[in-house]
Design an enzyme around this catalytic site. Structure first.
Site, PDB file in Angstrom:
ATOM      1  N   GLY A 266       0.818  -1.201   0.000  1.00  0.00           N
ATOM      2  CA  GLY A 266       0.000   0.000   0.000  1.00  0.00           C
ATOM      3  C   GLY A 266       0.853   1.253   0.000  1.00  0.00           C
ATOM      4  O   GLY A 266       2.078   1.191   0.085  1.00  0.00           O
ATOM      5  N   PRO A 267       0.205   2.414  -0.113  1.00  0.00           N
ATOM      6  CA  PRO A 267       0.947   3.675  -0.151  1.00  0.00           C
ATOM      7  C   PRO A 267       1.667   3.954   1.160  1.00  0.00           C
ATOM      8  O   PRO A 267       1.380   3.333   2.193  1.00  0.00           O
ATOM      9  CB  PRO A 267      -0.145   4.726  -0.416  1.00  0.00           C
ATOM     10  N   PRO A 268       2.620   4.898   1.163  1.00  0.00           N
ATOM     11  CA  PRO A 268       3.305   5.261   2.412  1.00  0.00           C
ATOM     12  C   PRO A 268       2.339   5.880   3.413  1.00  0.00           C
ATOM     13  O   PRO A 268       1.320   6.473   3.045  1.00  0.00           O
ATOM     14  CB  PRO A 268       4.362   6.276   1.954  1.00  0.00           C
ATOM     15  N   GLY A 269       2.685   5.751   4.689  1.00  0.00           N
ATOM     16  CA  GLY A 269       1.903   6.393   5.735  1.00  0.00           C
ATOM     17  C   GLY A 269       0.639   5.667   6.119  1.00  0.00           C
ATOM     18  O   GLY A 269      -0.234   6.254   6.765  1.00  0.00           O
ATOM     19  N   GLY A 271       0.609   2.832   8.016  1.00  0.00           N
ATOM     20  CA  GLY A 271       0.778   2.103   9.267  1.00  0.00           C
ATOM     21  C   GLY A 271       1.151   0.640   9.076  1.00  0.00           C
ATOM     22  O   GLY A 271       0.866  -0.184   9.942  1.00  0.00           O
ATOM     23  N   LYS A 272       1.802   0.311   7.976  1.00  0.00           N
ATOM     24  CA  LYS A 272       2.150  -1.094   7.712  1.00  0.00           C
ATOM     25  C   LYS A 272       3.171  -1.603   8.733  1.00  0.00           C
ATOM     26  O   LYS A 272       3.035  -2.720   9.242  1.00  0.00           O
ATOM     27  CB  LYS A 272       2.707  -1.228   6.289  1.00  0.00           C
ATOM     28  N   THR A 273       4.177  -0.794   9.026  1.00  0.00           N
ATOM     29  CA  THR A 273       5.211  -1.227   9.984  1.00  0.00           C
ATOM     30  C   THR A 273       4.635  -1.382  11.380  1.00  0.00           C
ATOM     31  O   THR A 273       4.927  -2.354  12.090  1.00  0.00           O
ATOM     32  CB  THR A 273       6.376  -0.231   9.988  1.00  0.00           C
ATOM     33  N   SER A 589      -7.566   4.696 -17.609  1.00  0.00           N
ATOM     34  CA  SER A 589      -8.843   4.985 -16.951  1.00  0.00           C
ATOM     35  C   SER A 589      -9.596   6.151 -17.561  1.00  0.00           C
ATOM     36  O   SER A 589     -10.807   6.268 -17.378  1.00  0.00           O
ATOM     37  CB  SER A 589      -8.610   5.268 -15.452  1.00  0.00           C
ATOM     38  N   LYS A 632     -11.132   6.076  -6.312  1.00  0.00           N
ATOM     39  CA  LYS A 632     -11.787   6.979  -7.266  1.00  0.00           C
ATOM     40  C   LYS A 632     -13.136   7.456  -6.741  1.00  0.00           C
ATOM     41  O   LYS A 632     -13.494   8.634  -6.896  1.00  0.00           O
ATOM     42  CB  LYS A 632     -11.956   6.269  -8.606  1.00  0.00           C
TER      43      LYS A 632
END
Length: 691
Positions: A266-269, A271-273, A589, A632
């Site tokens: 997923g995108p940065p920021g 909360g994956k870590t 798209s 979207k």
């Protein structure tokens, strides 16, 4: 009956000494050398035979090396590393699902689907851990069955004992066992016949053959038929128990109980870590994080050979060494940013590390010995999993982290981030109040992201300025309204695009996906006299340029259906422009939106400006599904779009999207461009807008 030799020892007695018994010169007393204490530690460390033999040999070699020699330091460091590794030390898993859910909810707001997937993962491990290892004993001697049953029940096995091969097959059909210990000579069906049936019907079951008529010929025959081990009678219980435990560990690996490798994408920021840390906390395991961003040398992971000066183990072995347990949670952060070029490919090491069929014998170059990584819970994180090599992606179970909704951002910023920033900057909630509308203004005007890093930075900046204001003006309660946000943070660097009110000719709205989440873009089309040129501007990528060419070809081939002059392109130039030219745009798209703008221009029929579309267009006029539907729709909701045109192929994805994202949106599914035109174009051209 077996006999156990017990070495006798005399009881300690008090011994009286005199001055004559004390050596006259203490300098002649023996001095304990480092290798002597090392030898004691090696013998008492409980190492496996292979590791123990290597450590003994290195310790013996150390005696013959001059302590001032570099070889002495290399050997000493090698032995110290062996002794410091947790070869047999593990932490007990806490697989309480209720507690795990409480931990995840306490650490993170939102991400409901991600949390559900993680709890499912823990539930599977919980059920696997609850099931007892099952062993089936097959022997025609009752006393042998009873004695072995007592031994293995004491070891924690679920035991079933039968008298021959026929009963064993019936027991396996009723409830398969992990391990079968079978005699060779039996009535009805002997061990060799049973072995053939087991290998045909239950190939993953481990089999140990036991016989009182042990010969090399029978042993070779049994091993060729598929037996995993072969023992003679009388049975050495120590060896049999060791074989059973070893084969059960292999049986677990074959069933992939340790083979789960999660990849948070997923995108940065997002909360994956921190989600990885929460999993380690919920399971009661040690946590170790390793960033792979920019890593190109595989020796960083696998270690350097001891022949090199300054050699050391790889970062994986170092992490396990620091964790002091062989089953930590190891987070491989930014795995998609590991460098792959002619100088090296660190991802190639991951193929062995993350494969449950190989990592039980992972060999670090420094150690040169197999270390079992099958108990490690590996969790990878990435921003774009498409960058990973296909063989590596096959070993990962990818969990996508969707963008935060506006409501989730508001709640996380107000309830978690802002209080934390106040505390970090010496402020408190009684002194500073931040209304929800001010948080909304910060999110819309000062950030462009799917996660929350930008919000955290802006709130930290706000708290720094408030801290300065408190020191200069005194401790007075402050409520930060929108005007104060503007005063403290300055003019907003971003402006949210919003839907226009009046229908217009040649102007359509498209929904696109970016790394910062969903956005809306406007497609403008103009026609002028010329010589069949298609002008494309707005920093368009190759795929988007092809979409524009496809849209023009569709309009030309279906001109009569829409009442357009078939020769409109003979003496005309068409200019397609997408504003915000400083930002590169790519993807299919916008194909439907470009076609709608062209049809509007050529027919003179205005396009509804409260409607946006997304979808790829085929040359035959079919509207094909695209990705990023959730993001979207969030962009359409934020921009005030009332109606959204989506491909029919996206209907199943919409059903799984949260109600908060879908509210206030009228979604129209279309399969062809003709259906999309009927939804978006006004019924008839207006006099002022007709071309």
């Amino acid at each position: 009956m077996g006999w156990f030799g017990i070495r006798g020892s005399s009881s300690p007695k008090e011994v009286k000494t005199t001055d004559e018994d004390v050596p006259a010169k203490k300098e002649h007393a023996p001095v304990s050398l480092p290798h002597d204490s090392l030898r004691e530690k090696i013998e008492s460390a409980g190492l496996s035979p292979e590791i123990l033999e290597t450590a003994r040999a290195e310790c013996d070699r150390l005696k013959s090396v001059d302590p001032s020699s570099p070889e002495y330091a290399i050997s000493l460091n090698f032995l110290e590393v062996i002794l410091s590794l947790p070869w047999n030390t593990t932490t007990k898993d806490d697989l309480d699902i209720v507690r795990a859910e409480e931990v995840l909810n306490a650490r993170h707001y939102g991400l409901g689907r991600v949390k559900d997937r993680i709890l499912e993962f823990l539930a599977v491990k919980n059920l696997c851990a609850q099931s007892l290892p099952r062993i089936l004993l097959v022997d025609d001697e009752l006393i042998a069955r009873e004695n072995l049953s007592i031994v293995f029940e004491a070891d924690g096995f679920e035991v079933e004992a039968v008298a021959n091969g026929l009963e064993a097959v019936a027991a396996m059909e009723k409830k398969p066992a992990h391990i079968v210990v079978s005699d060779l000579k039996m009535d009805g069906m002997d061990g060799m016949e049973l072995l053939q049936v087991l290998r045909k019907k239950w190939p993953d079951t481990k089999v140990i053959m036991i016989t009182g008529y042990a010969t090399v010929k029978t042993a070779v025959a049994a091993m060729r038929q598929g037996a995993d081990q072969y023992l003679g009678k009388p049975v050495n219980l120590t060896k049999l128990r060791a074989y059973v435990n070893e084969l059960y560990e292999k049986s677990i690996r074959s069933r992939h109980l340790h083979g789960f490798v999660l990849c948070f994408n997923g995108p940065p920021g997002m909360g994956k870590t921190s989600i990885g840390k929460a999993i380690a906390e919920a399971m009661g395991r040690k946590f170790f994080r390793l960033s792979l961003a920019g890593l190109r040398d595989e020796a960083e992971l696998r270690g350097h050979r001891r022949t090199y000066v300054g050699a050391m183990p790889g970062r994986i072995i170092q992490g396990i060494q620091k964790a002091r347990a062989k089953n930590p949670v190891i987070m491989l952060d930014e795995v998609d940013k590991a460098v792959q070029d002619f100088q090296g490919d660190a991802t190639s090491v991951l193929l062995e590390m993350l494969d449950s069929e190989q990592n039980h014998a992972f060999v670090d170059h420094y150690l040169g010995l197999p270390f079992d990584l099958s108990s490690v819970l590996f969790i990878c994180t990435s921003n774009a999993v498409e960058r990973l090599p296909a063989p590596l992606r096959d070993r990962l179970e990818i969990i996508d982290f969707p963008s935060y909704t506006l409501d989730e951002k508001l709640q996380i910023a107000s309830r978690y981030i802002f209080p934390d920033q106040l505390q970090l900057h010496g402020l408190n909630e009684k002194l500073v109040n931040l209304p929800i509308e001010s948080v909304r203004a910060i999110i819309f005007g000062y950030t462009r992201e799917a996660g929350l890093r930008g919000v955290r930075k802006q709130l930290a900046s706000l708290c720094r300025k408030l801290a300065k204001q408190v020191l200069t003006e005194g401790n007075t309660a402050v409520e930060i309204d929108k005007n104060m946000v503007l005063e403290l943070l300055g003019a907003p660097p971003f402006a949210m695009a919003s839907a226009q009110s009046q229908p217009k000719v040649g102007l359509s709205t498209s929904l696109v996906w970016t790394q910062n989440g969903g956005e809306i873009i406007f497609v403008e089309v103009a026609r002028m006299k010329g010589n069949k040129q298609l002008i494309l501007t707005g920093s368009l990528g190759e795929v988007l340029r092809e979409s524009a060419q496809t849209a023009l070809s569709y309009c030309r081939s279906h001109a009569e259906e829409f009442g357009i002059d078939p020769d409109f392109y003979a003496t005309s130039d068409i200019h397609i422009h997408i504003p915000a030219g400083a930002v590169s745009k790519e993807g299919p798209s916008a194909g439907v939106a470009i076609t709608l703008a062209l049809l509007s221009l050529l027919t003179g029929r205005p396009i509804r400006q409260d409607m946006a579309s997304t979808g790829e267009l085929s040359l035959l006029g079919e509207v094909l599904p695209v990705g990023g539907v959730r993001e979207k729709l969030m962009a359409a909701q934020s921009a005030g779009i009332a109606t959204v045109i989506l491909p029919q192929g996206c209907a199943s994805r919409v059903q799984s999207i949260e109600d908060t994202v879908l509210e206030d949106l009228d979604i129209r599914f279309v399969s062809t461009m003709d259906e999309a035109a009927r939804e978006a174009l006004c019924a008839s051209p207006t006099p002022d807008d007709t071309v």
